[in-house]
Design an enzyme around this catalytic site. Structure first.
Site, PDB file in Angstrom:
ATOM      1  N   ASP A  51      46.613 -15.910  30.347  1.00  0.00           N
ATOM      2  CA  ASP A  51      45.887 -16.768  29.409  1.00  0.00           C
ATOM      3  C   ASP A  51      45.807 -16.137  28.016  1.00  0.00           C
ATOM      4  OD1 ASP A  51      45.392 -18.220  31.671  1.00  0.00           O
ATOM      5  OD2 ASP A  51      43.213 -18.256  31.437  1.00  0.00           O
ATOM      6  N   HIS A 193      45.610 -11.621  31.155  1.00  0.00           N
ATOM      7  CA  HIS A 193      45.702 -12.007  29.736  1.00  0.00           C
ATOM      8  C   HIS A 193      46.779 -11.157  29.068  1.00  0.00           C
ATOM      9  CE1 HIS A 193      41.688 -13.141  31.109  1.00  0.00           C
ATOM     10  NE2 HIS A 193      41.730 -14.097  30.206  1.00  0.00           N
TER      11      HIS A 193
HETATM   12 ZN    ZN Z   1      40.944 -17.786  27.818  1.00  0.00          ZN
END
Ligand code: ZN
Length: 226
Positions: A51, A193
């Site tokens: 993400d 991430h």
């Molecule tokens: Zn996020």
């Protein structure tokens, strides 16, 4: 002499214990080698998802490592972060990774009105479409907060996760790897991430470790649309 006999007895007992433990624990592994090639069931599928990208440095580095390992991943991009990083997003699509939306401004959807939430998702999608020519089918709601009834306004499937690497908080490769690897199981979707160096390095180690355990890394559509 007496002492020697005692030692021999302990040694025999020790080997007996090893034999019993071996029979129990290794039976499944032995089956694999007896029957040769591994079936689909013996290649449990899992998905790595990233993400908050794209990141101008770390996303590229991640793509290099994934290519080297021939592993596909899923990226949930923030529309606003695509600005100026279009080339890496194009590469992502060309190399076969799945791209989903993470809204345009990383907003918490359930705090917005229905029309604002819809606008955020569509704006994020448009940016991906402009860049790659493909309209994403999946959305990862920021903070894991989907808005009730939003399913009726957008034709995208929200994607959550089973394993939270907490990479953004830990920012320590070894700790991230340990956390993910310890209780991952078939069908899991792992949240990471690609905006931290530690996360990229952890992803490589997670892949290398779990591939040794016969795990196969797939994009989330393979897990969700079966
Ligand atoms: Zn996020």
């Amino acid at each position: 002499m007496k002492q020697k006999k005692g030692l021999a007895g302990i040694t025999i007992l020790f080997f007996m214990l090893i034999a019993v433990a071996g029979l129990d624990g290794d039976s499944e592994k032995k089956d694999q080698s007896v029957f040769g090639a591994l079936s689909d069931e013996e290649h449990p599928k899992i998905a790595l998802t990233f993400d908050d990208g794209p990141h101008p440095i770390y996303t590229e580095e991640l793509l290099d490592g994934l290519k080297k390992r021939k592993v596909m991943a899923t990226f949930f991009l923030i529309g606003n972060n695509i600005e100026g990083n279009e080339e890496v997003v194009k590469r992502m699509a060309e190399e076969g990774h799945l791209i989903g939306s993470h809204t345009y401004n990383h907003v918490q959807l359930n705090k917005l009105s229905e029309s604002k939430a819809k606008e955020e998702i569509l704006k994020g999608c448009n940016k991906i479409y402009e860049t790659t020519g493909v309209c994403p089918s999946f959305v990862r709601p920021p903070f894991g907060e989907w808005k009730k009834n939003l399913d009726f306004c957008v034709t995208m499937l929200p994607v959550f996760w089973n394993v939270d690497s907490l990479d953004w908080k830990l920012q320590n490769t070894e700790k991230i790897v340990k956390r993910v690897v310890k209780d991952v199981k078939e069908g899991d979707i792992i949240l990471m991430h690609d905006i931290f160096e530690t996360s990229v390095q952890a992803a490589f180690q997670i892949i290398d470790t779990l591939e040794k355990e016969n795990y196969e890394f797939v994009t989330v559509d393979e897990l969700l649309l079966e």
